[in-house]
Design a protein around this motif. Structure first.
Motif, short mmCIF file in Angstrom:
data_model
loop_
_atom_site.label_atom_id
_atom_site.label_comp_id
_atom_site.label_asym_id
_atom_site.label_seq_id
_atom_site.Cartn_x
_atom_site.Cartn_y
_atom_site.Cartn_z
N GLN A 4 32.19 -5.04 18.37
CA GLN A 4 31.86 -5.34 19.77
C GLN A 4 30.50 -6.00 19.90
O GLN A 4 30.34 -6.98 20.64
CB GLN A 4 31.89 -4.05 20.61
N VAL A 5 29.54 -5.48 19.18
CA VAL A 5 28.19 -6.06 19.24
C VAL A 5 28.20 -7.48 18.68
O VAL A 5 27.59 -8.40 19.24
CB VAL A 5 27.19 -5.17 18.47
N ILE A 6 28.89 -7.68 17.56
CA ILE A 6 28.97 -9.02 16.96
C ILE A 6 29.60 -10.01 17.94
O ILE A 6 29.11 -11.12 18.12
CB ILE A 6 29.79 -8.96 15.65
N ALA A 7 30.69 -9.59 18.59
CA ALA A 7 31.38 -10.47 19.52
C ALA A 7 30.51 -10.82 20.72
O ALA A 7 30.50 -11.97 21.19
CB ALA A 7 32.68 -9.82 19.98
N LEU A 8 29.76 -9.86 21.24
CA LEU A 8 28.90 -10.12 22.40
C LEU A 8 27.71 -10.99 22.01
O LEU A 8 27.29 -11.87 22.78
CB LEU A 8 28.43 -8.81 23.01
N LEU A 9 27.16 -10.75 20.82
CA LEU A 9 26.07 -11.62 20.35
C LEU A 9 26.57 -13.04 20.17
O LEU A 9 25.85 -14.00 20.47
CB LEU A 9 25.51 -11.08 19.03
N ALA A 10 27.79 -13.19 19.70
CA ALA A 10 28.36 -14.53 19.54
C ALA A 10 28.51 -15.21 20.89
O ALA A 10 28.26 -16.42 21.03
CB ALA A 10 29.71 -14.44 18.83
N LEU A 11 28.93 -14.45 21.91
CA LEU A 11 29.06 -15.02 23.26
C LEU A 11 27.69 -15.48 23.77
O LEU A 11 27.56 -16.56 24.35
CB LEU A 11 29.66 -13.99 24.21
N MET A 25 30.39 -26.11 26.04
CA MET A 25 30.42 -24.67 25.89
C MET A 25 31.83 -24.14 25.62
O MET A 25 32.03 -23.18 24.88
CB MET A 25 29.84 -24.00 27.14
N GLY A 26 32.81 -24.78 26.23
CA GLY A 26 34.18 -24.35 26.01
C GLY A 26 34.63 -24.57 24.59
O GLY A 26 35.33 -23.73 24.00
N ALA A 27 34.24 -25.71 24.00
CA ALA A 27 34.58 -25.98 22.61
C ALA A 27 33.93 -24.94 21.70
O ALA A 27 34.56 -24.44 20.76
CB ALA A 27 34.15 -27.39 22.22
N LEU A 28 32.68 -24.64 21.98
CA LEU A 28 31.99 -23.60 21.20
C LEU A 28 32.68 -22.25 21.34
O LEU A 28 32.84 -21.52 20.36
CB LEU A 28 30.53 -23.48 21.67
N ALA A 29 33.12 -21.94 22.55
CA ALA A 29 33.77 -20.66 22.79
C ALA A 29 35.10 -20.56 22.04
O ALA A 29 35.45 -19.51 21.51
CB ALA A 29 33.98 -20.44 24.28
#
Length: 448
Positions: A4-11, A25-29
């Motif tokens: 969860q932390v990794i995913a939120l840091l990635a966001l 930003m969409g491509a990055l996401a």
């Protein structure tokens, strides 16, 4: 470190990288969803892509396609100049017109940056002609653009209602529109009173019935070379638009009248009969293309594909987070503060700070789901928090670090750009704090 932390840091990394680079930003996401989904959660790509918002895709394409047609055939220009002519010789009403014009354009579905880009050159040329402070005109255009952005058929409004419906939260399109419109209108009044608007009251210009030269109406300087390209926020580059033929722009042709009628049909079909806004807009756009093919050739190219990609990418990533329970985990963490009112204020502050530097469009799709866990508890008014979050996240777009603020700086007269930049910076950074406090006090607190 947990998944969860990794995913939120990635966001957070997606927002940061898109802010300081020109990468969409969409491509990055989407890339982050593919990488994080596989590495942190072990989710295959097909499952990640199942979260792509197909209905939202149709809505964004349909609405921006229709707006592109309206722009190509001159309907938008006609609306702009009709509003300007209505001002007559009353100079104090010029800023009001520059608030209402972009509000109307975004209300019928235009992307906020597009509406601002259309209106800001005209507004700043009128500011020069009528000796109105460029900062005042910039604020009126930006807040007007935001005012219309949350209509039920506007991009911001569509995103918010799509996210709230997906989260199982109640929504009220009319209340959201009125609430955000009222907040931005109040800011417009404050800007008018504090940035020189009072000095315009009573002033008249008997020559204003004469049409502006084409270059003036387009926002170009009266003489000399064209305005150079100037970098805006997140890689946005702006330049003076091509000259406009005022006589032609002021003519109500059959095609423009048909487009105006089509826009009215869109409003009635979606608000009265509750039809899918994207399918209705796409149907109307196809009909207009068949009837008037000459001006429709480049309309599909002008669909806001970058916005479609941005929203599609962010919402796909957020859908993955929701599917893996990360949104609930974070929402419970915020709710774990123990005081719902304090949790709501934290979200409002996050929305304002991030939106002042990043995309409001993307933020709305990412932050609202965070409020779901504690909103579903019923301890606090859901609609009040949603409206407050939209207000806090949108009024800060006057920051020169945002796209619309950068457009205002880029189109300001060369000798006024530093003043406009500084003024917008003061307004934007002040609203980062003031907007959450006021919206929390006025909207959230009474609903608790």
């Amino acid at each position: 470190m947990s998944a969860q932390v990794i995913a939120l840091l990635a966001l957070g990394g997606v927002f940061l990288v898109a802010t300081v680079t020109s990468v969409n930003m969409g491509a990055l996401a989407l890339v982050a969803a593919f990488v994080i989904g596989g590495l942190a959660y072990g989710v295959p790509a097909d499952d990640v892509l199942s979260g792509f918002p197909g209905s939202m895709f149709v809505i964004l394409v349909g609405v921006t396609y229709l707006f592109a047609l309206a722009k190509n055939n001159g309907t938008v220009d006609w609306l702009v100049h009709a509003a300007v002519r209505a001002v007559g010789g009353r100079i104090s009403l010029v800023p009001l017109a520059m608030f209402l014009i972009p509000a109307a354009i975004t209300s019928i579905g235009a992307a906020a940056p597009a509406a601002c880009a259309i209106t800001i050159p005209v507004a700043l040329r009128f500011a020069q002609q009528y000796r109105i402070r460029p900062l005042l005109m910039s604020m009126m255009v930006i807040q007007g653009t935001t005012a219309g952005g949350f209509s039920p058929i506007a991009i911001y409004g569509v995103i918010v209602h799509g996210v709230t419906d997906a989260a199982g939260l109640p929504s009220n399109p009319g209340l959201l529109y009125l609430g955000t419109f009222g907040a931005t209108a109040l800011l417009g009044v404050i800007a008018f009173l504090t940035l020189g608007g009072r000095d315009l009251i009573g002033r008249r210009d008997e020559t204003d019935s004469e049409p502006l030269p084409a270059s003036a109406a387009a926002g170009e300087p009266p003489s000399g070379p064209s305005t150079p390209r100037r970098p805006g926020a997140r890689g946005v580059a702006t330049s003076a638009p091509a000259p406009i033929d005022i006589a032609q722009a002021s003519r109500l042709t059959l095609e423009r009248a048909s487009t105006l009628a089509a826009l009215l049909v869109l409003v009635v079909a979606t608000l009265v009969f509750d039809l899918h806004v994207g399918m209705v807009a796409l149907t109307i756009a196809v009909v207009l293309t068949l009837v008037f093919p000459a001006t429709a050739r480049t309309a599909v190219e002008q669909v806001a594909w970058s916005t479609v990609l941005l929203i599609g990418g962010i919402m796909t990533y957020v859908a993955m987070l929701e599917e893996q329970g990360t949104i609930d985990w974070l929402g419970r963490g915020i709710a774990g503060i123990g005081v719902p009112l304090l949790a709501a204020f934290v979200l409002l502050l996050i929305g304002a700070v991030v939106s002042a530097f990043a995309s409001t469009t993307a933020l709305l799709g990412a932050v609202i789901p965070l409020a779901t866990p504690f909103l579903l508890n019923g301890d606090i008014g859901v609609l009040a928090v949603v409206v407050a979050l939209c207000v806090s996240s949108s009024v800060v777009d006057c920051s020169p670090l945002s796209t619309m603020g950068a457009l205002a700086v880029a189109n300001a007269p060369a000798d006024q750009r530093d003043k406009v930049f500084g003024g917008l910076m003061v307004w934007g950074m002040s609203l980062v704090v003031i907007a959450p406090v006021v919206s929390w006090t006025v909207l959230v607190l009474p609903a608790s």
